[in-house]
Write an enzyme that holds these catalytic residues in place. Structure first.
Site, PDB file in Angstrom:
ATOM      1  N   HIS A  64       0.812  -1.210   0.000  1.00 42.67           N
ATOM      2  CA  HIS A  64       0.000   0.000   0.000  1.00 42.67           C
ATOM      3  C   HIS A  64       0.858   1.279   0.000  1.00 42.67           C
ATOM      4  O   HIS A  64       0.722   2.140  -0.854  1.00 42.67           O
ATOM      5  CB  HIS A  64      -0.897   0.029   1.245  1.00 42.67           C
ATOM      6  CG  HIS A  64      -1.750  -1.188   1.421  1.00 42.67           C
ATOM      7  ND1 HIS A  64      -2.728  -1.561   0.528  1.00 42.67           N
ATOM      8  CD2 HIS A  64      -1.771  -2.128   2.405  1.00 42.67           C
ATOM      9  CE1 HIS A  64      -3.318  -2.666   0.953  1.00 42.67           C
ATOM     10  NE2 HIS A  64      -2.761  -3.037   2.086  1.00 42.67           N
TER      11      HIS A  64
HETATM   12  O1  RIB Z   1      -4.953   0.432   4.752  1.00 47.15           O
HETATM   13  C1  RIB Z   1      -3.567   0.365   4.584  1.00 47.15           C
HETATM   14  C2  RIB Z   1      -2.900   1.526   5.254  1.00 47.15           C
HETATM   15  O2  RIB Z   1      -3.166   1.514   6.671  1.00 47.15           O
HETATM   16  C3  RIB Z   1      -1.370   1.466   5.140  1.00 47.15           C
HETATM   17  O3  RIB Z   1      -0.863   2.763   5.191  1.00 47.15           O
HETATM   18  C4  RIB Z   1      -0.989   0.710   6.392  1.00 47.15           C
HETATM   19  O4  RIB Z   1       0.353   0.957   6.790  1.00 47.15           O
HETATM   20  C5  RIB Z   1      -1.947   1.301   7.400  1.00 47.15           C
HETATM   21  O5  RIB Z   1      -1.426   2.530   7.845  1.00 47.15           O
END
Ligand code: RIB
Ligand code: CA
Length: 338
Positions: free
Chosen positions: A244
């Site tokens: 992500h």
């Molecule tokens: O949903 C994924 C996000 O939420 C990413 O940034 C993960 O590190 C959490 O912060």
């Protein structure tokens, strides 16, 4: 070269994102600011200080908000471990004593005033620090080059509740406040980031064959990813992990790899089942948009860049297409992978 601040709730994928940013000559990493999210801000700050040391970064790490604007803090130790690095830092008894609670929002505003449109903020955690910075000096924040926010989900299921993504779920009020402020904001949502997957066997091969990553950093990445992938296997039955936060960094490394659409985005802040849900109105005539949403990415170019910069290796196009791309959300996003 784009000057960036990374605002993070590090977290395993955050750590990969910070390593990726540090190895990207397209970026100048000005500062790392920390916020509670995956783990409490004290743990996040320790992780940022550890990455600063291992990456020999010449920058400030400034701690920020320990709590969301209005809600109780929800963390994700089941995903990232109690220390945010899959137990690596605590397991090795690493603790930085020489830091003190700071005011990340104030430091963000100082950078905004100094750098203006030369500055971009890559926000890979809840938006709490950003909301405080906008409240502190909205004019300065509206003049920066923009915020790239990993967060939200618009066309599919969430990863926290049925329809919410974690960063938005933790502090929807902060996201709502920033969205209404007129600051330039690009969302890199779950719809997009979950279309790219890093299988365990490929990560293992990259780690085993790299001559670029070594020593303590390699051990940190190996151990924290092992914990993070175990979570994905247990919850999604997937043998690997999502990237992500590195994908949010890539949106600044090379925006040309992405397709963005203008949108009017709203965040639910009071629903019992829907708090943190992000809604996109794509009817943006008459300048109604308040942000952009990344709806497409050239996954091959990103994955190749990511693998080269972290591991000094490449992933074959055949393997990428067969193992790294997933059309989890159907046709509305699938054209992105052509
Ligand atoms: O949903 C994924 C996000 O939420 C990413 O940034 C993960 O590190 C959490 O912060
Ligand atoms: Ca994060």
């Amino acid at each position: 070269m784009t000057r960036i601040i990374v605002d993070t709730d590090a977290g395993v994928d955050d750590a990969l994102a910070i390593i990726y940013a540090a190895h990207s000559p397209e970026l100048l990493l000005e500062m790392i600011t920390t916020v509670s999210g995956n783990v409490p801000v004290e743990e996040v700050t320790q992780n940022a200080l550890l990455l600063k040391r291992l990456l020999s970064l010449d920058l400030d790490v400034k701690s920020g908000a320990s709590l969301p604007l209005k809600r109780q803090l929800v963390t994700a130790p089941e995903v990232h471990g109690g220390d945010g690095l899959g137990g690596y830092r605590i397991g090795n008894n690493i603790h930085f004593k020489d830091w003190r609670t700071d005011d990340a929002a104030e430091k963000i505003v100082e950078s905004a005033r100094r750098l203006g449109r030369k500055l971009k903020i890559v926000s890979i955690g809840p938006m709490t620090n950003l909301a405080y910075a906008v409240a502190n000096d909205g004019d300065a924040m509206r003049k920066i080059g923009g915020i790239v926010q990993m967060g939200g989900v618009f066309h599919g299921y969430g990863n926290t509740t049925t329809f919410t993504e974690f960063n938005m779920y933790v502090d929807p009020d902060a996201a709502d406040f920033v969205l209404k402020s007129g600051v330039k904001l690009d969302f890199v949502p779950l719809d997009l980031t979950e279309k790219i997957f890093m299988p365990r066997n490929i990560l293992t091969s990259l780690l085993n064959s790299t001559r670029k990553m070594s020593g303590e950093l390699k051990t940190l990445v190996t151990q924290s990813l092992s914990y993070y992938m175990a979570y994905h296997r247990h919850t999604d039955g997937l043998d690997g992990c999502f990237l992500h936060d590195p994908i949010a960094v890539a949106a600044v490394v090379n925006p040309a790899w992405f397709k963005f659409v203008d949108a009017f985005v709203s965040v639910e802040t009071s629903g019992i089942l829907t708090s943190g849900m992000t809604l996109a109105d794509l009817r943006t005539g008459k300048g109604r948009s308040n942000s952009r949403i990344a709806t497409g990415i050239d996954a091959r170019l990103f994955l190749d860049d990511f693998a080269r910069k972290l591991f000094g290796r490449t992933i074959s196009a055949r393997v990428m297409k067969k193992d790294c791309m997933r059309d989890r959300f159907g046709p509305e996003f699938s054209n992105a992978l052509q």
